[in-house]
Design a protein around this motif. Structure first.
Motif, PDB file in Angstrom:
ATOM      1  N   ASN A  42     -22.412  -5.030  65.362  1.00 18.29           N
ATOM      2  CA  ASN A  42     -21.588  -6.143  64.875  1.00 18.29           C
ATOM      3  C   ASN A  42     -21.521  -6.172  63.348  1.00 18.29           C
ATOM      4  OD1 ASN A  42     -20.960  -7.535  67.470  1.00 18.29           O
ATOM      5  ND2 ASN A  42     -23.184  -7.705  67.570  1.00 18.29           N
ATOM      6  N   LEU A  43     -22.647  -5.922  62.699  1.00 14.68           N
ATOM      7  CA  LEU A  43     -22.658  -5.870  61.241  1.00 14.68           C
ATOM      8  C   LEU A  43     -21.830  -4.699  60.727  1.00 14.68           C
ATOM      9  CD1 LEU A  43     -23.864  -7.039  58.605  1.00 14.68           C
ATOM     10  CD2 LEU A  43     -25.772  -5.468  58.899  1.00 14.68           C
ATOM     11  N   THR A  44     -21.864  -3.569  61.454  1.00 19.86           N
ATOM     12  CA  THR A  44     -21.095  -2.398  61.045  1.00 19.86           C
ATOM     13  C   THR A  44     -19.598  -2.660  61.135  1.00 19.86           C
ATOM     14  OG1 THR A  44     -22.895  -1.016  61.872  1.00 19.86           O
ATOM     15  CG2 THR A  44     -20.802   0.070  61.448  1.00 19.86           C
ATOM     16  N   VAL A  45     -19.170  -3.350  62.172  1.00 18.80           N
ATOM     17  CA  VAL A  45     -17.740  -3.647  62.332  1.00 18.80           C
ATOM     18  C   VAL A  45     -17.260  -4.570  61.216  1.00 18.80           C
ATOM     19  CG1 VAL A  45     -16.073  -4.821  63.827  1.00 18.80           C
ATOM     20  CG2 VAL A  45     -17.703  -3.232  64.800  1.00 18.80           C
ATOM     21  N   LEU A  46     -18.112  -5.503  60.785  1.00 21.19           N
ATOM     22  CA  LEU A  46     -17.699  -6.480  59.776  1.00 21.19           C
ATOM     23  C   LEU A  46     -17.632  -5.882  58.370  1.00 21.19           C
ATOM     24  CD1 LEU A  46     -19.546  -9.752  60.813  1.00 21.19           C
ATOM     25  CD2 LEU A  46     -17.097  -9.420  60.661  1.00 21.19           C
TER      26      LEU A  46
END
Length: 539
Positions: free
Chosen positions: A286-290
């Motif tokens: 999720n952090l990577t997508v953001l």
């Protein structure tokens, strides 16, 4: 009453011979001064030795977590079946509760038991026969090393160390590549300075030098695999009219060796970036997508671990990496920074200058939520990250467009925001309307009549019909008398004014005559005084 004593070599079960000794805790150490005295208090009942280090490690981890291991369970079952005892003295209260749940054996753990365990440890060599001191020390050291390795291997804080190390290595590689490429451009620029201005891409520049060598070979070399046709023509034209100096073959060989190093480092960097990308998608999707792989890895590296980053609030995540600027602003009482490492994210880069602060605040809030889900969630997917990214893109679009909504019926034209101007209306209180007089009589301030004066209104139709002829005559006589009185007052005033005008010139003439007489008297007085003085002087 039995005593469970844990050692690195195995489990030892002692039988307490005198239960009254537990009541005297202060003097209990005196009973363990010598091995003979210790054997009078406790006696070894059974010793269960570990088969190998793995069994000892499993038993130690179970004891640390407060669980009942298999070897201990088998030993206690034999003890319960052979000799039924009411109580078992245990050092750890959690382990005692686990034994009580599994074997229905009452366990005791208090300060007296702790003191007894301390005394048994002091005389463990004499009480445990068949285990030399050196062997016990070696077993303790091996178990300590294996337990520490087990804890480090399965620690949740240490799983993401690979991400931290990979990101730090990527930053170092970028610095080295930049230095090497600048050195190659400066070195080869003495021979062919025009090539550096034509080729702005560093990798294409290095590959061209590696393939061509000196500029004399530029016309005969095919560069279609490296450069497009337009750039290839420009490079070959510039090679014919270049202003660079001539270099030897040994010089060009060393330059080409530097190009080989640069290409190898660049290839390793691409492999390392792919590894970091897959690792980040597995650890924090999720952090990577953001925020992306590199920004997410830098945030984790700056915080120390993914769990530490998840513990930070959104305001800290927003300025993470700008600590010096923050404390400088607080010291000088100026504006604090709006972003740190998160500034390099794609969402903030696509925003205008006036909206970067708002988007960075929103992105930090969503990133902190995504980090907590990645760190503490189970079966983590990237659904939360994609949903939050879509919301942030919509918010950015609204901020860039000015958040102007269309009104119904206006078509394509957008509504304009107009300022509100308040109109002050002052209402004046009319004193004439606030009258306590009868209806037929009012006050008229506009015509200059005082409040106390009474004015008769025009008679209505009903009053005219009801009035008699006598009243009309009386009114006419009153009007005539008032008019005559006014005329007499005017004539009297005119006569008074006329008489005053006649009196004024006569009075003025009298005043002038009086002034002339007074001046003559003043002039005569000094002459008479002079005569008197002369007479006196003669006498």
């Amino acid at each position: 009453m039995f005593v469970l004593y844990e050692t690195p070599a195995g489990y030892a079960i002692f039988k307490l011979l005198d239960e009254k000794k537990l009541q005297e805790i202060d003097n209990l150490y005196l009973e363990f001064e010598s091995p003979e005295k210790a054997n009078k208090v406790v006696k070894l009942k059974h010793f269960e030795k570990f088969a190998d280090t793995t069994e000892a490690l499993s038993a130690a981890t179970a004891a640390v977590e407060g669980k009942l291991s298999k070897p201990l369970k088998k030993t206690l079952k034999k003890l319960v079946s052979d000799d039924v005892q009411n109580q078992l003295l245990v050092a750890d209260a959690k382990l005692g509760s686990a034994i009580k749940d599994k074997l229905a054996l009452q366990c005791v753990s208090n300060t007296a038991v702790q003191e007894l365990m301390r005394c048994i440890r002091s005389q463990s060599e004499s009480l445990l026969s068949g285990l030399p001191k050196k062997e016990m020390a070696a077993m303790a050291l091996g178990l300590a090393h294996s337990l520490s390795r087990y804890k480090l291997k399965f620690s949740p804080d240490k799983i993401d160390t690979m991400i931290v190390q990979a990101q730090c290595l990527l930053d170092d590689l970028d610095k080295e590549l930049n230095n090497y490429m600048m050195r190659a451009r400066e070195w080869y620029g003495w021979h062919f300075p025009e090539l550096g201005k034509i080729l702005t891409d560093n990798i294409a520049f290095i590959k061209t030098i590696k393939l061509v060598g000196t500029r004399d070979n530029m016309a005969t070399t095919d560069l279609s695999d490296i450069l497009p046709d337009e750039l290839e023509e420009k490079v070959k034209e510039a090679a014919e009219i270049s202003m660079g100096t001539e270099i030897s073959e040994e010089d060009i060989v060393n330059i080409q060796n530097l190009c080989d190093e640069i290409l190898s480092i660049n290839e390793y960097r691409t492999h390392l970036y792919d590894y970091l990308k897959t690792r980040m998608m597995a650890m924090a999707p999720n952090l990577t997508v953001l925020v992306g792989e590199t920004i997410g890895a830098r945030l984790i590296a700056h915080a120390g671990s993914l769990v530490n980053l998840a513990k930070h609030p959104a305001s800290t995540v927003q300025i993470l990496g700008a600590e010096k600027a923050l404390f400088r602003a607080l010291k000088t009482k100026k504006d604090t920074p709006k972003y740190g490492i998160i500034f390099h994210a794609s969402l903030i880069g696509s925003a205008s200058a006036k909206n970067k602060g708002k988007i960075s605040r929103s992105l930090a809030a969503k990133a902190s939520l995504a980090t907590r889900v990645d760190a503490f969630g189970e079966d983590v997917t990237m659904e939360l990250g994609t949903e939050h990214r879509a919301k942030l893109e919509m918010r950015l679009r609204m901020l860039e467009e000015g958040n102007l909504s269309r009104l119904s019926g206006t078509g394509k034209a957008k509504s304009k925001l107009e300022k509100y101007h308040s109109k002050s209306e002052v209402k004046v209180f009319k004193i004439g309307e606030d009258s306590t007089l009868p209806i037929g009589k009012k006050r008229k301030l506009s015509e200059g009549i005082e409040i106390g004066d009474e004015v008769e209104d025009e008679p209505s139709d009903k009053s005219i019909a009801g009035e008699s002829s006598k009243t009309k005559k009386k009114k006419k006589q009153k009007d005539v008398e008032s008019a005559q009185a006014l005329m007499t007052v005017k004539t009297e005033d005119e006569e008074i004014v006329h008489t005053e005008k006649k009196k004024k010139p006569q009075e003025a003439e009298k005043a002038l005559m009086h002034e002339e007489v007074s001046q003559e008297e003043i002039t005569e007085t000094p002459k008479s005084e002079k005569k008197k003085k002369k007479k006196k002087s003669k006498e």
